[in-house]
Design an enzyme around this catalytic site. Structure first.
Site, PDB file in Angstrom:
ATOM      1  CE  LYS A  48      -0.345  -0.329   5.051  1.00 16.26           C
ATOM      2  NZ  LYS A  48      -1.023  -0.976   6.114  1.00 16.26           N
ATOM      3  CE1 TYR A 269      11.382  31.807   6.415  1.00 18.22           C
ATOM      4  CE2 TYR A 269      11.854  29.402   5.918  1.00 18.22           C
ATOM      5  CZ  TYR A 269      11.439  30.599   5.491  1.00 18.22           C
ATOM      6  OH  TYR A 269      11.214  30.781   4.242  1.00 18.22           O
TER       7      TYR A 269
HETATM    8  C1  LIG Z   1      -0.217  -1.821   6.875  1.00 20.44           C
HETATM    9  C2  LIG Z   1      -0.904  -3.257   7.268  1.00 20.44           C
HETATM   10  C3  LIG Z   1      -0.042  -4.221   7.345  1.00 20.44           C
HETATM   11  C4  LIG Z   1       1.520  -4.226   7.233  1.00 20.44           C
HETATM   12  O1  LIG Z   1       1.651  -3.740   8.529  1.00 20.44           O
HETATM   13  P1  LIG Z   1       3.478  -3.808   8.803  1.00 20.44           P
HETATM   14  O2  LIG Z   1       3.419  -3.342  10.255  1.00 20.44           O
HETATM   15  O3  LIG Z   1       4.048  -2.595   7.862  1.00 20.44           O
HETATM   16  O4  LIG Z   1       3.932  -4.826   8.636  1.00 20.44           O
HETATM   17  C5  LIG Z   1      -0.593  -5.396   7.576  1.00 20.44           C
HETATM   18  N1  LIG Z   1      -2.183  -5.597   7.567  1.00 20.44           N
HETATM   19  C6  LIG Z   1      -2.906  -4.486   7.660  1.00 20.44           C
HETATM   20  C7  LIG Z   1      -4.174  -4.654   7.870  1.00 20.44           C
HETATM   21  C8  LIG Z   1      -2.291  -3.349   7.554  1.00 20.44           C
HETATM   22  O5  LIG Z   1      -3.178  -2.203   7.328  1.00 20.44           O
END
Ligand SMILES: *Cc1c(COP(=O)(O)O)cnc(C)c1O
Length: 384
Positions: A48, A269
């Site tokens: 993702k 800044y």
């Molecule tokens: C993002 C996600 C993962 C992966 O998690 P990591 O901690 O990056 O291994 C797995 N399952 C779900 C439902 C997620 O949202």
């Protein structure tokens, strides 16, 4: 070495905010390592958010070549982009589930929704009826995170629905751990017990449970399919403990100006940093618009020749000023590179200094970097 050549060309082109290198061979070894850890269960890949910012178009095909056949994304749009990059025997799952209007495209492209509610079950059953063939799905249950998935009080209703011929073929039942990065958290055992209750209520289906952290909580958490994300990309499954994964990402930023300032000079800044003595400074070409959090202002550091170069003053949109007094004079010039991620500083180091997590650092990496992908060779060593 091919990698070194790619790198030199990028350096010659110049003009980028920085040089982001992604080691696909290390990614592949991380996948193999995780798959071995969960065997005989299998390892999926969570890709993702553009594979946590690293480029799903490069990452997913490489993982497929390594034997991965299950790919999780968050949004339907991500699944569509991924679909044509992977062969038909790769399954693509949408964690956020179905949204109204997605159903027929989802069915048409062979994408598998994660069903998070009774409403989505009925939507998908309707789509199956419309296309006149069974459609695949994953059923997600809330086991204690209160984010996505069916609440416990709806389990029985769903168990009744799956017994009726609804045209949905369930591939897995799944849930997600809220505290898997902390092996000491009591929440893990609580969620495992809930997941076992789900498995008991749906004994005909396989279980998909562990994320990266969950994999290292041990076998009871593995089910038949694990879903690592961050560990594939070199992040620590449990920050604060030894990281069993290989680094995948390195990031170097070019110097755009150097100067010497005297005691009393203000830096950046709002003049938050006041020089207390003579100091040498370098301004480098990346800032918060490149995903280097503003919370790194007057915190954290870059490295050169293994020497720590603290961030001085506020992080700007397109630049950061660092204290280079610890380096020999003339070591850094216009265009010289300093390391943010690499042999001297991990993702977790940067995340800790920024008050965030490795995930946010990776997914925030900006699009003004020159990206290089290494497929076969290790990074050329840039340690001093
Ligand atoms: C993002 C996600 C993962 C992966 O998690 P990591 O901690 O990056 O291994 C797995 N399952 C779900 C439902 C997620 O949202």
């Amino acid at each position: 070495m091919h990698g070194a050549i790619v790198r030199n060309i990028s350096e010659e082109i110049g003009g980028a905010s920085g040089y982001l290198t992604i080691d696909l061979a290390a990614l592949a070894r991380n996948y193999t390592r995780l798959a071995a850890e969960v065997a005989p269960a299998r390892a999926a890949a969570v890709v993702k958010a553009d594979a946590y910012g690293l480029g799903a178009d490069r990452v997913a095909p490489r993982l497929y070549a390594e034997g991965c056949r299950h790919f999780f994304v968050a949004q339907f749009i991500e699944a569509l982009r991924l679909r044509h990059l992977l062969a038909d025997d790769a399954q693509i799952f949408v964690l956020n589930g179905l949204l109204p209007g997605n159903e027929s495209a989802c069915a048409h492209h062979g994408i598998v929704p994660v069903i998070n509610s009774l409403e989505q079950w009925h939507q998908w059953a309707g789509a199956a009826k419309a296309v006149g063939r069974p459609l695949p799905a994953v059923l997600q249950f809330d086991t204690g995170m209160s984010r996505l998935g069916l609440p416990p009080e709806e389990r029985e209703t769903l168990a009744g629905l799956v017994k009726v011929e609804a045209g949905i073929s369930v591939l897995f039942v799944m849930s997600h751990l809220a505290s898997a990065d902390d092996a000491e958290s009591a929440q893990n055992a609580g969620q495992l017990a809930e997941m076992q209750a789900v498995a008991g209520a749906f004994p005909q289906f396989d279980v998909c449970f562990a994320n990266s952290g969950g994999i290292f909580l041990g076998r009871p958490y593995h089910g038949v399919l694990a879903r690592p994300g961050i560990a594939l990309y070199g992040g620590a499954p449990a920050p604060g403990r030894a990281n069993p994964m290989e680094p995948v990402v390195s990031l170097d930023i070019p110097v755009v100006q150097t100067r010497t300032v005297q005691a009393g000079a203000r830096v950046g800044y709002s003049g938050t940093h006041l020089a207390t003595g003579e100091m040498r400074l370098a301004t480098i070409a990346a800032g918060y618009a490149d995903g280097l959090p503003r919370s790194l202002s007057d915190r954290g550091a870059f490295y050169c020749d293994g020497i720590r170069l603290p961030i001085i003053g506020r992080v700007s949109m397109d630049s950061i000023t660092i204290d280079i007094s610890a380096l020999p004079e003339g070591r850094l010039r216009l265009g010289s590179l300093v390391e943010l991620l690499g042999p001297h500083q991990t993702l977790e180091d940067v995340a800790r200094d920024a008050g965030t997590i490795s995930y946010e650092i990776l997914t925030g990496l900006g699009n003004r970097y020159q990206r290089s992908y290494f497929s076969h060779h290790r990074f050329p060593s840039r340690a001093s």
